[in-house]
Structures are given as structure tokens and as C-alpha cells.
Design a protein around this motif. Structure first.
Motif, PDB file in Angstrom:
ATOM      1  N   TRP A   1     -29.330  -1.644 -25.613  1.00  0.00           N
ATOM      2  CA  TRP A   1     -27.916  -1.803 -25.279  1.00  0.00           C
ATOM      3  C   TRP A   1     -27.713  -1.847 -23.772  1.00  0.00           C
ATOM      4  CZ3 TRP A   1     -23.975  -2.563 -28.721  1.00  0.00           C
ATOM      5  CH2 TRP A   1     -24.273  -2.343 -30.080  1.00  0.00           C
ATOM      6  N   LYS A   2     -26.795  -2.686 -23.354  1.00  0.00           N
ATOM      7  CA  LYS A   2     -26.377  -2.730 -21.962  1.00  0.00           C
ATOM      8  C   LYS A   2     -24.958  -2.154 -21.886  1.00  0.00           C
ATOM      9  CE  LYS A   2     -25.257  -5.936 -18.195  1.00  0.00           C
ATOM     10  NZ  LYS A   2     -25.116  -7.348 -17.809  1.00  0.00           N
ATOM     11  N   VAL A   3     -24.767  -1.188 -20.994  1.00  0.00           N
ATOM     12  CA  VAL A   3     -23.448  -0.578 -20.818  1.00  0.00           C
ATOM     13  C   VAL A   3     -22.992  -0.888 -19.398  1.00  0.00           C
ATOM     14  CG1 VAL A   3     -22.130   1.563 -20.878  1.00  0.00           C
ATOM     15  CG2 VAL A   3     -24.088   1.270 -22.423  1.00  0.00           C
ATOM     16  N   SER A   4     -21.891  -1.649 -19.280  1.00  0.00           N
ATOM     17  CA  SER A   4     -21.461  -2.105 -17.945  1.00  0.00           C
ATOM     18  C   SER A   4     -19.952  -1.938 -17.785  1.00  0.00           C
ATOM     19  CB  SER A   4     -21.858  -3.567 -17.728  1.00  0.00           C
ATOM     20  OG  SER A   4     -21.383  -4.360 -18.797  1.00  0.00           O
ATOM     21  N   GLU A   5     -19.519  -1.933 -16.528  1.00  0.00           N
ATOM     22  CA  GLU A   5     -18.110  -1.746 -16.209  1.00  0.00           C
ATOM     23  C   GLU A   5     -17.478  -3.057 -15.755  1.00  0.00           C
ATOM     24  OE1 GLU A   5     -17.744   1.218 -13.228  1.00  0.00           O
ATOM     25  OE2 GLU A   5     -18.431   2.862 -14.523  1.00  0.00           O
ATOM     26  N   ARG A   6     -16.177  -3.237 -16.109  1.00  0.00           N
ATOM     27  CA  ARG A   6     -15.411  -4.374 -15.587  1.00  0.00           C
ATOM     28  C   ARG A   6     -14.100  -3.842 -15.054  1.00  0.00           C
ATOM     29  NH1 ARG A   6     -15.293  -8.983 -19.702  1.00  0.00           N
ATOM     30  NH2 ARG A   6     -13.075  -8.686 -19.442  1.00  0.00           N
ATOM     31  N   ASP A   7     -13.815  -4.075 -13.763  1.00  0.00           N
ATOM     32  CA  ASP A   7     -12.517  -3.660 -13.235  1.00  0.00           C
ATOM     33  C   ASP A   7     -11.802  -4.818 -12.539  1.00  0.00           C
ATOM     34  OD1 ASP A   7     -14.048  -3.873 -11.020  1.00  0.00           O
ATOM     35  OD2 ASP A   7     -13.671  -1.865 -10.244  1.00  0.00           O
ATOM     36  N   LYS A   8     -12.344  -6.041 -12.734  1.00  0.00           N
ATOM     37  CA  LYS A   8     -11.678  -7.224 -12.178  1.00  0.00           C
ATOM     38  C   LYS A   8     -11.713  -8.340 -13.224  1.00  0.00           C
ATOM     39  CE  LYS A   8     -12.641  -6.478  -7.286  1.00  0.00           C
ATOM     40  NZ  LYS A   8     -13.314  -5.176  -7.417  1.00  0.00           N
ATOM     41  N   ARG A   9     -10.707  -9.202 -13.170  1.00  0.00           N
ATOM     42  CA  ARG A   9     -10.745 -10.335 -14.096  1.00  0.00           C
ATOM     43  C   ARG A   9     -10.396 -11.612 -13.334  1.00  0.00           C
ATOM     44  NH1 ARG A   9      -5.760  -8.171 -16.333  1.00  0.00           N
ATOM     45  NH2 ARG A   9      -4.028  -9.454 -15.582  1.00  0.00           N
ATOM     46  N   PRO A  10     -11.039 -12.724 -13.686  1.00  0.00           N
ATOM     47  CA  PRO A  10     -10.754 -13.971 -12.963  1.00  0.00           C
ATOM     48  C   PRO A  10      -9.432 -14.582 -13.417  1.00  0.00           C
ATOM     49  CG  PRO A  10     -12.447 -14.313 -14.639  1.00  0.00           C
ATOM     50  CD  PRO A  10     -12.083 -12.876 -14.700  1.00  0.00           C
ATOM     51  N   GLU A  11      -8.684 -15.107 -12.461  1.00  0.00           N
ATOM     52  CA  GLU A  11      -7.433 -15.816 -12.769  1.00  0.00           C
ATOM     53  C   GLU A  11      -7.411 -17.130 -12.001  1.00  0.00           C
ATOM     54  OE1 GLU A  11      -3.918 -13.626 -11.956  1.00  0.00           O
ATOM     55  OE2 GLU A  11      -4.319 -12.112 -13.493  1.00  0.00           O
ATOM     56  N   GLY A  12      -6.648 -18.114 -12.508  1.00  0.00           N
ATOM     57  CA  GLY A  12      -6.499 -19.383 -11.801  1.00  0.00           C
ATOM     58  C   GLY A  12      -7.532 -20.410 -12.217  1.00  0.00           C
ATOM     59  N   TYR A  13      -7.763 -20.515 -13.549  1.00  0.00           N
ATOM     60  CA  TYR A  13      -8.673 -21.559 -14.027  1.00  0.00           C
ATOM     61  C   TYR A  13      -8.012 -22.932 -13.857  1.00  0.00           C
ATOM     62  CZ  TYR A  13     -11.580 -17.979 -16.240  1.00  0.00           C
ATOM     63  OH  TYR A  13     -12.389 -16.918 -16.478  1.00  0.00           O
ATOM     64  N   ASN A  14      -8.832 -23.960 -13.777  1.00  0.00           N
ATOM     65  CA  ASN A  14      -8.296 -25.307 -13.661  1.00  0.00           C
ATOM     66  C   ASN A  14      -8.027 -25.941 -15.020  1.00  0.00           C
ATOM     67  OD1 ASN A  14      -8.238 -26.181 -10.702  1.00  0.00           O
ATOM     68  ND2 ASN A  14     -10.217 -25.166 -10.889  1.00  0.00           N
TER      69      ASN A  14
ATOM     70  N   VAL B   1      -9.455 -16.698  -8.562  1.00  0.00           N
ATOM     71  CA  VAL B   1      -9.548 -15.444  -7.800  1.00  0.00           C
ATOM     72  C   VAL B   1      -9.782 -14.289  -8.770  1.00  0.00           C
ATOM     73  CG1 VAL B   1      -8.119 -16.160  -5.843  1.00  0.00           C
ATOM     74  CG2 VAL B   1      -7.026 -15.190  -7.891  1.00  0.00           C
ATOM     75  N   LEU B   2     -10.371 -13.198  -8.253  1.00  0.00           N
ATOM     76  CA  LEU B   2     -10.591 -12.000  -9.065  1.00  0.00           C
ATOM     77  C   LEU B   2      -9.453 -11.017  -8.809  1.00  0.00           C
ATOM     78  CD1 LEU B   2     -14.435 -11.513  -8.563  1.00  0.00           C
ATOM     79  CD2 LEU B   2     -13.274 -12.134 -10.680  1.00  0.00           C
ATOM     80  N   ARG B   3      -8.760 -10.630  -9.861  1.00  0.00           N
ATOM     81  CA  ARG B   3      -7.669  -9.667  -9.736  1.00  0.00           C
ATOM     82  C   ARG B   3      -8.106  -8.323 -10.321  1.00  0.00           C
ATOM     83  NH1 ARG B   3      -4.629 -12.393  -6.839  1.00  0.00           N
ATOM     84  NH2 ARG B   3      -3.492 -14.239  -7.499  1.00  0.00           N
ATOM     85  N   PRO B   4      -7.654  -7.214  -9.710  1.00  0.00           N
ATOM     86  CA  PRO B   4      -8.012  -5.896 -10.270  1.00  0.00           C
ATOM     87  C   PRO B   4      -7.404  -5.710 -11.659  1.00  0.00           C
ATOM     88  CG  PRO B   4      -6.799  -5.694  -8.176  1.00  0.00           C
ATOM     89  CD  PRO B   4      -6.822  -7.137  -8.537  1.00  0.00           C
ATOM     90  N   MET B   5      -8.101  -4.990 -12.509  1.00  0.00           N
ATOM     91  CA  MET B   5      -7.580  -4.641 -13.835  1.00  0.00           C
ATOM     92  C   MET B   5      -8.038  -3.223 -14.164  1.00  0.00           C
ATOM     93  SD  MET B   5     -10.214  -6.766 -16.273  1.00  0.00           S
ATOM     94  CE  MET B   5     -10.662  -5.615 -17.564  1.00  0.00           C
ATOM     95  N   ASP B   6      -7.494  -2.669 -15.237  1.00  0.00           N
ATOM     96  CA  ASP B   6      -7.921  -1.325 -15.653  1.00  0.00           C
ATOM     97  C   ASP B   6      -9.408  -1.357 -16.000  1.00  0.00           C
ATOM     98  OD1 ASP B   6      -5.433  -0.350 -15.292  1.00  0.00           O
ATOM     99  OD2 ASP B   6      -4.828  -0.499 -17.404  1.00  0.00           O
ATOM    100  N   LEU B   7     -10.085  -0.281 -15.643  1.00  0.00           N
ATOM    101  CA  LEU B   7     -11.540  -0.220 -15.876  1.00  0.00           C
ATOM    102  C   LEU B   7     -11.852  -0.326 -17.366  1.00  0.00           C
ATOM    103  CD1 LEU B   7     -14.412   0.308 -14.731  1.00  0.00           C
ATOM    104  CD2 LEU B   7     -14.021   2.710 -15.245  1.00  0.00           C
ATOM    105  N   MET B   8     -12.765  -1.241 -17.698  1.00  0.00           N
ATOM    106  CA  MET B   8     -13.252  -1.357 -19.069  1.00  0.00           C
ATOM    107  C   MET B   8     -14.745  -1.107 -19.077  1.00  0.00           C
ATOM    108  SD  MET B   8     -11.603  -4.716 -20.827  1.00  0.00           S
ATOM    109  CE  MET B   8     -13.042  -4.932 -21.826  1.00  0.00           C
TER     110      MET B   8
END
Length: 426
Positions: free
Chosen positions: A101-114, A135-142
Motif C-alpha cells: 500500500w502507498k499512503v500519501s497526502e494531497r493538500d492541493k488540487r489543479p484548476e484551470g483545465y483547457n 494552477v494548483l489551489r490549496p485544499m483540505d488535506l486528504m
């Protein structure tokens, strides 16, 4: 952590290599990872508590149609890999299948797709007139747990051990009769390094109970057996390690021989010391420390609950005599810990030869509560702080324990409760 359901019974506990994370597996196939909070500015002396970091379903119940057998989802073992980057990796296994298993954190999400709108729907190419830079926008930690590899179909019998090699490229999995060596990158084949299955199963006299790699030498491993023996194997000597390099066994004292001798001599756990110089084994009544250079007897023997010798008959009848207790070293190999009944656990100081019995209970689990040593008395007059051997609760057992790799923090699994104790900070 407390639950009442049978699937919530904790079946394995393991700190990662830094001690910042603690993983538990349970009978319901779940893995719960706890993370140590960072110290805050106003409480500099107190390193943080362990709080739930991630929970995921690692294994599901399966059915083997060829053998008409249900395969439990229960997690038998968890082993962490050393951290190489921001993500964490761990192995978990039930009776048949090992998963990485890989356990990783995400606290940013990409916005502004073409080509897609913000909801993820594809846009009509005719309406796209400008080029946007995402651009990468901050989001709640997942915290995400994703299965990276599934190592299946290699074990006919139940897997009792997994161990990551010090080369970090391979690991082994052991069942009752065979030990397999895996490469982390290859899931569809493993290499059989030990096979003790007799040609005629009626001649079967012993099974493999636990196995572990040496902490520093990637060619060396040990495995223990139900006959109370330990074999040290060297993969440089031969590819199939049916012929061991060293054989550790303590001859039985004839005066102690009884109907239960063979059952209680079965080794339930084997662990290398961090230094790699010693191995520790746990059988039903004792913990033994062996020097790798001395095969004929252990250098230390510790009685875990000798007062149970007179109770072996009733422990046989209620099946407790088959309980498999684990044992662990502290970070400096100077103290060892193992579990007992009545939610007791034992610690033995190898230098001072002092030992203590402690209890993991709801009363003791208040924050900052000091654990008081417990004593068990056998017959005769009982002092007020002692507990009689006849009033021990055998349904409350501590089989699984873990010790922080560098600090005096321990994790103790008492059925479906997880207790974390740490040294008093002045």
C-alpha cells in the motif's frame, strides 16, 4: 481506540521506522494508521499524542472454490518499508495475499483545465478560444491509501509472517511449510527458499511458526518451528535453504516433561535484535534471548507467567494454550516486552535483570496516569495489591505489542483496544 465488534479485534501493531506512524490491522481486514502530532509551541516538553491519520480496507473476505474454503480478511501482519520520499509504503497480509500500500497526502488540487470545465466535463472544442495555464489551489488535506502491488496465489497454507529485507528490494512471506522470497517489482512469481513439506503428509512433525530477515545482512534470515527450534539460513550457501547454517535448540529438562511439553515449547514469535547480534523467541511460558554464536542454549531466559504451569490443563481445555504471543525489543535492545493474560504485559530489563508486570486497562488509560506494577500470587495469603492466579481473566490477552524505534513509547493491543503508553516527561 475502543470497539466492541468481533471484527474490531486488533490482530497486529507496528511502528514505522521513525516512530511517527503506528499501524494496526484488525480481524475485519482494516488498517488504521495513527500519526504522532507535532509538538506545539506552548507545550514544548510534550511530544504529541497519536491520532488517526488514515483508515482503509486492506483485505476483503474471499472464497476458494477449489478447496471450498473461506479466506478470512483478518490482517495477520503489517510491515513498513523505510520512507524514501513524501509517501509511506507498507505491506499487509491476510492468510493468503500480501498487498503493498502507498499512503500519501494531497493538500492541493489543479484548476484551470483547457479541455474540461471545473466539474470535470469535457468542453466543446469550438468554445475554447484561449489557452489557460492550470494552477494548483490549496485544499483540505486528504490522505489517500492506494494498493500498488498485490502478491497472490503463492501460499497453500496460512501466511504467518512477512519480513522486509535490508536490501529493500525483496521481502519474504512464510506459511506453515514454506517460505517465499519476493521482489517488490514482481507480483506474478516468487522464489521458494524453504520447503519443509514431507513427501507424505502423515510424516509431518513440525510447522514453521515465524520468520524474519537479519536487520543488516540481506542474505541471512531465521525461522522458528512448533518444535521449539530456530534455524538460521544463509542464502549465499544455497538457493534452497532447506539445509540451515545454524540450529538453535535448548534440550528439555527431563524433570519438567509433561503431556503439554510439546505444545508449550512451540515458538510463537522470533525477532532479531536491532544490532543483529541476538535473536529473541517467545514460547508459551518464556522469552529467550539467543546469541547468534551459541546454538546449544539461550543466554537469557525470562519467565513470563510461570504461575500458569499448574493451570495448563484448563488452558488446554479452553484452547488458550495455543495462543500466539509476540515479543519486541526496545530501541537499544536493553529491554524486552511481551504480553500475558488479564491484559497484563511484561517488561524485562536485560542489564539490571529487573522485571515488571503492567496492566493495560480503562482505569490506567486516563491521560498522564502512572502505571502501577501488578503482582500475581499463587495460593496462600494474598496481599491487598495482589491478584490471585485463580481470578485472572483469560479472555483478556495481550498478544500484539510494538515499541517505538528510538523512544520509550509502547503500543499494546488488548483485544479491541489500543493503548499507547510513554515514559513520564518531567
Amino acid at each position: 481506540m475502543q470497539n466492541s465488534n468481533n471484527t474490531d479485534i486488533i490482530s497486529t501493531v507496528e511502528f514505522n521506522h521513525t516512530g511517527e506512524l503506528l499501524a494496526t490491522g484488525d480481524k475485519g481486514g482494516r488498517v488504521v494508521i495513527f500519526q504522532r502530532e507535532q509538538e506545539s509551541k506552548n507545550q514544548v516538553h510534550r511530544r504529541g499524542e497519536y491520532n488517526v491519520y488514515s483508515t482503509f480496507q486492506s483485505h476483503e473476505p474471499e472464497f476458494d472454490y477449489l478447496k471450498s474454503l473461506e479466506i478470512e480478511e483478518k490482517i495477520n501482519k503489517i510491515r513498513w518499508l523505510p520512507q524514501q520520499n513524501a509517501a509511506y509504503f507498507l505491506l499487509s497480509t491476510n492468510d493468503k495475499t500480501v498487498k503493498l500500500w502507498k499512503v500519501s497526502e494531497r493538500d492541493k488540487r489543479p484548476e484551470g483545465y483547457n479541455l474540461k470545465d471545473e466539474e470535470g466535463r469535457l468542453r466543446d472544442p469550438a468554445t475554447i478560444t484561449t489557452l489557460r495555464v492550470p494552477v494548483l489551489r490549496p485544499m483540505d488535506l486528504m490522505v489517500e491509501a492506494t494498493p500498488r502491488r498485490v502478491f497472490a496465489n503463492a501460499h497453500t497454507y496460512h501466511i504467518n509472517s512477512i519480513s522486509v529485507n535490508s536490501d529493500y528490494e525483496t521481502y519474504m512471506s512464510a506459511d506453515d511449510l514454506r517460505i517465499n522470497l519476493w521482489n517488490f517489482e514482481i507480483t506474478n512469481q516468487s522464489f521458494n527458499i524453504v520447503d519443509i513439506k514431507p513427501a507424505n503428509m502423515e510424516e509431518l512433525t513440525e510447522v514453521i511458526t515465524a520468520a524474519e530477515f537479519h536487520p543488516h545482512h540481506c542474505n541471512t534470515f531465521v525461522y522458528s518451528s512448533s518444535k521449539g527450534t530456530i534455524r538460521l539460513c544463509d542464502m549465499r550457501a544455497s538457493a534452497l535453504c532447506d539445509r540451515h547454517t545454524k540450529f538453535f535448540e535448548e534440550p528439555e529438562d527431563p524433570s519438567n516433561r509433561s503431556f503439554f511439553s510439546e505444545i508449550i515449547s512451540s515458538i510463537s514469535d522470533v525477532k532479531f535484535s536491532h544490532s543483529g547480534r541476538y535473536i529473541m523467541t517467545r514460547d508459551y511460558l518464556t522469552v529467550k534471548v539467543w546469541d547468534l554464536n551459541m546454538e546449544n542454549r539461550p543466554i537469557e531466559t525470562y519467565q513470563v507467567h510461570d504461575y500458569l504451569r499448574s493451570k495448563l490443563c484448563s488452558l488446554y481445555e479452553n484452547d488458550c494454550i495455543f495462543d500466539k504471543f509476540e515479543c519486541v525489543w526496545n530501541g537499544s535492545d536493553s529491554v524486552i516486552m511481551t504480553g500475558s493474560y488479564n491484559n497484563f504485559f511484561r517488561m524485562f530489563d536485560r542489564n539490571t535483570k529487573r522485571d515488571v508486570t503492567l496492566e493495560a486497562s480503562r482505569e490506567n488509560s486516563k491521560p498522564r496516569a502512572i502505571l502501577k506494577p501488578r503482582k500475581v500470587c499463587v495460593g496462600g495469603k494474598r496481599r491487598k495489591d495482589e491478584i490471585s492466579v485463580d481470578s485472572l481473566d483469560f479472555s483478556k490477552k495481550i498478544l500484539h505489542t510494538a515499541w517505538h524505534p528510538s523512544e520509550n513509547i509502547i503500543a499494546v493491543a488488548a483485544t479491541n483496544n489500543l493503548y499507547i503508553f510513554q515514559d513520564k516527561v518531567n
